[in-house]
Design an enzyme around this catalytic site. Structure first.
Site, PDB file in Angstrom:
ATOM      1  N   SER A  54       0.859  -1.188   0.064  1.00  0.00           N
ATOM      2  CA  SER A  54      -0.144   0.096   0.132  1.00  0.00           C
ATOM      3  C   SER A  54       0.697   1.083  -0.153  1.00  0.00           C
ATOM      4  CB  SER A  54      -0.815   0.025   1.186  1.00  0.00           C
ATOM      5  OG  SER A  54      -0.073  -0.300   2.339  1.00  0.00           O
TER       6      SER A  54
ATOM      7  N   LYS B 246       2.815  10.230   2.914  1.00  0.00           N
ATOM      8  CA  LYS B 246       2.722  11.156   1.796  1.00  0.00           C
ATOM      9  C   LYS B 246       3.307  12.385   2.102  1.00  0.00           C
ATOM     10  CE  LYS B 246      -1.111   9.492  -0.994  1.00  0.00           C
ATOM     11  NZ  LYS B 246      -1.248   8.272  -0.479  1.00  0.00           N
TER      12      LYS B 246
END
Lengths: 218, 218
Positions: A137, A176
């Site tokens: 992921s 992120k």
DNA sequence: ATTATACAAGAACATTTGTTCTGTGTCAAA
DNA sequence: TTTGACACAGAACAAATGTTCTTGTATAAT
């Protein structure tokens, strides 16, 4: 953080014993020095010293006591070179769970796993820990299954920081780059430049740490 | 005064073990490292090492082994700890050029740029070098601009190895996992599972090394 | 061929050593 | 007075650990 007289005596004895003999004392030898014949008292106090960051214990290992230089969490441990930084590996990071965050009161040296890095990789001086990535992921962060992510438990982010963020609505962890876009919107930008960002309301996310290095072994 | 290979292995193991764990190994742990299950062989060899002045032993003391300063094996170049491996950084890896391949005689001391890693990251014993990635062309390998790729100059590849391959026709370097598919076709598989492989004729590619670790600093 | 030395192997055993369990005492807080 | 936390004590036990014993192989010297 205060120590009892008996705990201080134990630390002092261990330090002197290692210097004299080149290997640590046994539980019973520590007990003799601290004037108790009870091995469980010694073990009980050593566990406290470990929790406070003064030493580490090998589980069911004879003479498995190792003094640490200072008591702060986590830190360089016993290596001869200041160049080495031993970073505790606290577990796994998976998309469907929040990042495990180190507890200040629990010694990271309880963890059996750590990885030694160097100051060439890790210039940080504050507390750091590592997690091993489980699953695919994180590939939008160019992070592969099995990679080791080194983090610091800092939730004060600036634009461009690579963060581990827990998305409450989606119940997902993501890695992120973080950018403010006004007061009510955060842009989370994947490291992979071919992928688009996601936008979330600040209330939806919880910054759990910053990524400061990634280690991949093949 | 020469030591047998097994004795050298034992010394090396003890040193590394103490530095990693902070206390010495047991007879059985030393035996495991020296590939013998016989505790008497270990004890016999440790007694020889003691007689030769490399270490001392506590009698009937668990983990009662202490290395002496004199008589230790030569250290890794430039660093005080055998745990550290200094890897020369030979330059940049970019998609449009072949990978710089090290001269066999190059010493880490000869290059201005190097990065210190540890044995936790790098178990390799042979020659290794590092390159810094320039550009986004390696993201299919989940490798980012600026990452440091650690390689060994080994062109004998097996299925699944992550290789740096120079594609002659395309005039491009790529990092992909290598698989034979028959005698006339090689499948180069990106690490990113969402991306498809490429197929090349063996004559079109030149294996320039294998990737053994990736280091990303943020 | 014999002997001595070095090195090895596995098993058995004894000792060292750490953990667990049960219980006690002190002190502070409720 | 009761309760809970902390520190302690001793015993029992299990596991870790080192030593000893017996046997074997390889090599070099005699």
């Amino acid at each position: 953080m205060t120590l009892s007289p008996r705990q201080q005596a134990m630390l002092q004895f261990i330090r002197e014993y290692v210097e004299t003999n080149g290997y640590p004392p046994s539980i019973r030898e520590i007990g003799e020095a601290a004037h108790t014949s009870s091995t469980s008292v010694v073990s009980y106090n050593l566990n406290i010293l470990q929790a406070k960051g003064y030493l580490t214990r090998g589980k069911e290992i004879s003479r498995g006591v190792r003094l640490l230089q200072t008591g702060s969490l986590p830190e360089t441990v016993g290596d001869p070179s200041d160049m080495i930084v031993r970073v505790p590996v606290l577990g796994r990071i998976v998309a469907s769970e929040p990042v495990p965050i180190p507890d200040d009161n629990v010694s990271p040296l309880d963890v059996e796993d750590s990885i030694a890095l160097t100051r060439d990789i890790l210039q940080e001086n504050g507390p750091v820990y590592a997690l091993q990535v489980k699953g695919e992921s994180m590939i939008d962060a160019l992070i592969h299954d099995g990679d080791i992510v080194v983090m610091k438990p800092d939730s004060n982010v600036r634009d461009g920081d690579l963060v581990a963020a827990w998305l409450k609505v989606e119940k997902a962890t993501t890695l992120k780059r973080f950018f403010w876009e006004g007061k009510d919107r955060v842009r989370l930008q994947p490291a992979n430049p071919t992928m688009g960002p996601i936008y979330v309301h600040p209330s939806n996310l919880e910054i759990q740490g910053k990524v400061i290095a990634v280690i991949r072994q093949l």
